[in-house]
Write a protein that holds these residues in place. Structure first.
Motif, PDB file in Angstrom:
ATOM      1  N   SER A   1      80.522 -24.961  80.490  1.00 40.29           N
ATOM      2  CA  SER A   1      80.224 -26.367  80.610  1.00 40.29           C
ATOM      3  C   SER A   1      79.864 -26.937  79.248  1.00 40.29           C
ATOM      4  O   SER A   1      79.254 -26.256  78.428  1.00 40.29           O
ATOM      5  CB  SER A   1      79.043 -26.594  81.534  1.00 40.29           C
ATOM      6  N   ILE A   2      80.203 -28.181  79.048  1.00 40.23           N
ATOM      7  CA  ILE A   2      79.811 -28.897  77.841  1.00 40.23           C
ATOM      8  C   ILE A   2      78.970 -30.087  78.281  1.00 40.23           C
ATOM      9  O   ILE A   2      79.354 -30.819  79.194  1.00 40.23           O
ATOM     10  CB  ILE A   2      81.033 -29.378  77.040  1.00 40.23           C
ATOM     11  N   VAL A   3      77.835 -30.271  77.623  1.00 39.79           N
ATOM     12  CA  VAL A   3      76.936 -31.366  77.947  1.00 39.79           C
ATOM     13  C   VAL A   3      76.640 -32.134  76.662  1.00 39.79           C
ATOM     14  O   VAL A   3      76.320 -31.533  75.637  1.00 39.79           O
ATOM     15  CB  VAL A   3      75.613 -30.830  78.549  1.00 39.79           C
ATOM     16  N   LYS A   4      76.741 -33.457  76.710  1.00 41.94           N
ATOM     17  CA  LYS A   4      76.387 -34.289  75.567  1.00 41.94           C
ATOM     18  C   LYS A   4      74.958 -34.783  75.791  1.00 41.94           C
ATOM     19  O   LYS A   4      74.663 -35.421  76.809  1.00 41.94           O
ATOM     20  CB  LYS A   4      77.345 -35.472  75.442  1.00 41.94           C
ATOM     21  N   VAL A   5      74.078 -34.470  74.837  1.00 46.20           N
ATOM     22  CA  VAL A   5      72.664 -34.825  74.944  1.00 46.20           C
ATOM     23  C   VAL A   5      72.318 -35.778  73.818  1.00 46.20           C
ATOM     24  O   VAL A   5      72.691 -35.542  72.667  1.00 46.20           O
ATOM     25  CB  VAL A   5      71.776 -33.562  74.868  1.00 46.20           C
ATOM     26  N   THR A   6      71.595 -36.845  74.123  1.00 46.64           N
ATOM     27  CA  THR A   6      71.107 -37.776  73.114  1.00 46.64           C
ATOM     28  C   THR A   6      69.590 -37.729  73.124  1.00 46.64           C
ATOM     29  O   THR A   6      68.967 -37.868  74.176  1.00 46.64           O
ATOM     30  CB  THR A   6      71.579 -39.213  73.413  1.00 46.64           C
ATOM     31  N   VAL A   7      69.003 -37.524  71.933  1.00 49.28           N
ATOM     32  CA  VAL A   7      67.538 -37.526  71.788  1.00 49.28           C
ATOM     33  C   VAL A   7      67.192 -38.719  70.901  1.00 49.28           C
ATOM     34  O   VAL A   7      67.473 -38.715  69.705  1.00 49.28           O
ATOM     35  CB  VAL A   7      67.024 -36.211  71.165  1.00 49.28           C
ATOM     36  N   PRO A   8      66.585 -39.764  71.471  1.00 54.52           N
ATOM     37  CA  PRO A   8      66.226 -40.944  70.686  1.00 54.52           C
ATOM     38  C   PRO A   8      65.139 -40.626  69.652  1.00 54.52           C
ATOM     39  O   PRO A   8      64.408 -39.635  69.790  1.00 54.52           O
ATOM     40  CB  PRO A   8      65.688 -41.924  71.735  1.00 54.52           C
ATOM     41  N   PRO A   9      65.001 -41.486  68.637  1.00 53.51           N
ATOM     42  CA  PRO A   9      63.957 -41.283  67.634  1.00 53.51           C
ATOM     43  C   PRO A   9      62.573 -41.153  68.270  1.00 53.51           C
ATOM     44  O   PRO A   9      62.231 -41.891  69.198  1.00 53.51           O
ATOM     45  CB  PRO A   9      64.035 -42.554  66.779  1.00 53.51           C
ATOM     46  N   GLY A  10      61.805 -40.178  67.801  1.00 52.00           N
ATOM     47  CA  GLY A  10      60.451 -39.969  68.300  1.00 52.00           C
ATOM     48  C   GLY A  10      60.361 -39.238  69.635  1.00 52.00           C
ATOM     49  O   GLY A  10      59.269 -39.013  70.138  1.00 52.00           O
ATOM     50  N   LYS A  11      61.481 -38.865  70.199  1.00 53.35           N
ATOM     51  CA  LYS A  11      61.483 -38.187  71.508  1.00 53.35           C
ATOM     52  C   LYS A  11      61.838 -36.710  71.352  1.00 53.35           C
ATOM     53  O   LYS A  11      62.232 -36.250  70.288  1.00 53.35           O
ATOM     54  CB  LYS A  11      62.483 -38.853  72.453  1.00 53.35           C
ATOM     55  N   SER A  12      61.711 -35.964  72.452  1.00 50.95           N
ATOM     56  CA  SER A  12      62.031 -34.536  72.422  1.00 50.95           C
ATOM     57  C   SER A  12      62.693 -34.117  73.729  1.00 50.95           C
ATOM     58  O   SER A  12      62.698 -34.873  74.705  1.00 50.95           O
ATOM     59  CB  SER A  12      60.766 -33.708  72.187  1.00 50.95           C
ATOM     60  N   THR A  13      63.202 -32.913  73.736  1.00 51.53           N
ATOM     61  CA  THR A  13      63.835 -32.367  74.936  1.00 51.53           C
ATOM     62  C   THR A  13      62.803 -31.860  75.928  1.00 51.53           C
ATOM     63  O   THR A  13      63.108 -31.654  77.092  1.00 51.53           O
ATOM     64  CB  THR A  13      64.768 -31.197  74.583  1.00 51.53           C
ATOM     65  N   GLY A  14      61.592 -31.619  75.455  1.00 51.06           N
ATOM     66  CA  GLY A  14      60.565 -30.980  76.270  1.00 51.06           C
ATOM     67  C   GLY A  14      60.676 -29.470  76.121  1.00 51.06           C
ATOM     68  O   GLY A  14      61.757 -28.938  75.850  1.00 51.06           O
ATOM     69  N   ASN A  62      62.720 -36.328  64.756  1.00 49.41           N
ATOM     70  CA  ASN A  62      61.725 -36.956  63.885  1.00 49.41           C
ATOM     71  C   ASN A  62      62.338 -38.045  63.016  1.00 49.41           C
ATOM     72  O   ASN A  62      61.656 -38.633  62.179  1.00 49.41           O
ATOM     73  CB  ASN A  62      61.077 -35.902  62.978  1.00 49.41           C
ATOM     74  N   GLY A  63      63.624 -38.326  63.207  1.00 50.12           N
ATOM     75  CA  GLY A  63      64.334 -39.292  62.376  1.00 50.12           C
ATOM     76  C   GLY A  63      64.278 -40.710  62.931  1.00 50.12           C
ATOM     77  O   GLY A  63      63.520 -41.002  63.864  1.00 50.12           O
ATOM     78  N   LYS A  64      65.115 -41.579  62.360  1.00 49.11           N
ATOM     79  CA  LYS A  64      65.140 -42.984  62.741  1.00 49.11           C
ATOM     80  C   LYS A  64      66.406 -43.363  63.505  1.00 49.11           C
ATOM     81  O   LYS A  64      66.604 -44.522  63.843  1.00 49.11           O
ATOM     82  CB  LYS A  64      64.999 -43.850  61.500  1.00 49.11           C
ATOM     83  N   GLU A  65      67.300 -42.392  63.748  1.00 57.11           N
ATOM     84  CA  GLU A  65      68.516 -42.629  64.524  1.00 57.11           C
ATOM     85  C   GLU A  65      68.591 -41.588  65.629  1.00 57.11           C
ATOM     86  O   GLU A  65      67.935 -40.567  65.575  1.00 57.11           O
ATOM     87  CB  GLU A  65      69.756 -42.557  63.630  1.00 57.11           C
ATOM     88  N   ASP A  66      69.399 -41.904  66.650  1.00 58.48           N
ATOM     89  CA  ASP A  66      69.591 -40.935  67.734  1.00 58.48           C
ATOM     90  C   ASP A  66      70.126 -39.625  67.194  1.00 58.48           C
ATOM     91  O   ASP A  66      70.933 -39.609  66.262  1.00 58.48           O
ATOM     92  CB  ASP A  66      70.603 -41.457  68.756  1.00 58.48           C
ATOM     93  N   VAL A  67      69.674 -38.529  67.783  1.00 62.38           N
ATOM     94  CA  VAL A  67      70.315 -37.234  67.562  1.00 62.38           C
ATOM     95  C   VAL A  67      71.287 -37.056  68.715  1.00 62.38           C
ATOM     96  O   VAL A  67      70.917 -37.174  69.886  1.00 62.38           O
ATOM     97  CB  VAL A  67      69.299 -36.076  67.535  1.00 62.38           C
ATOM     98  N   ILE A  68      72.532 -36.814  68.363  1.00 58.01           N
ATOM     99  CA  ILE A  68      73.573 -36.614  69.376  1.00 58.01           C
ATOM    100  C   ILE A  68      74.223 -35.279  69.098  1.00 58.01           C
ATOM    101  O   ILE A  68      74.539 -34.960  67.982  1.00 58.01           O
ATOM    102  CB  ILE A  68      74.627 -37.732  69.348  1.00 58.01           C
TER     103      ILE A  68
END
Length: 68
Positions: A1-14, A62-68
């Motif tokens: 499976s392939i999953v696309k995950v987006t982590v917004p600035p200041g957020k985490s996966t948990g 920890n950045g200012k743009e989404d991590v994708i």
């Protein structure tokens, strides 16, 4: 499976762990992976890595743009 995950600035996966191999490719931004032993690693855009097995870890943006 392939999953696309987006982590917004200041957020985490948990905090979580995997019981099977998981591989990741960073399309944009820089992802910091925190490990349960307090070590951390950073992965910039266009990098790939194998996630840890049976080890608690947390992906952080920890950045200012989404991590994708």
């Amino acid at each position: 499976s392939i999953v696309k995950v987006t982590v917004p600035p200041g957020k985490s996966t948990g905090w979580h762990k995997h019981v099977f191999p998981v591989f990741a490719y960073v399309l944009q931004g820089t992802l910091t992976i925190e490990l349960e032993n307090r070590k951390s690693m950073q992965f910039a855009a266009n990098s790939s890595f194998s996630e840890v097995l049976n080890t608690l870890h947390n992906g952080v943006n920890n950045g200012k743009e989404d991590v994708i």
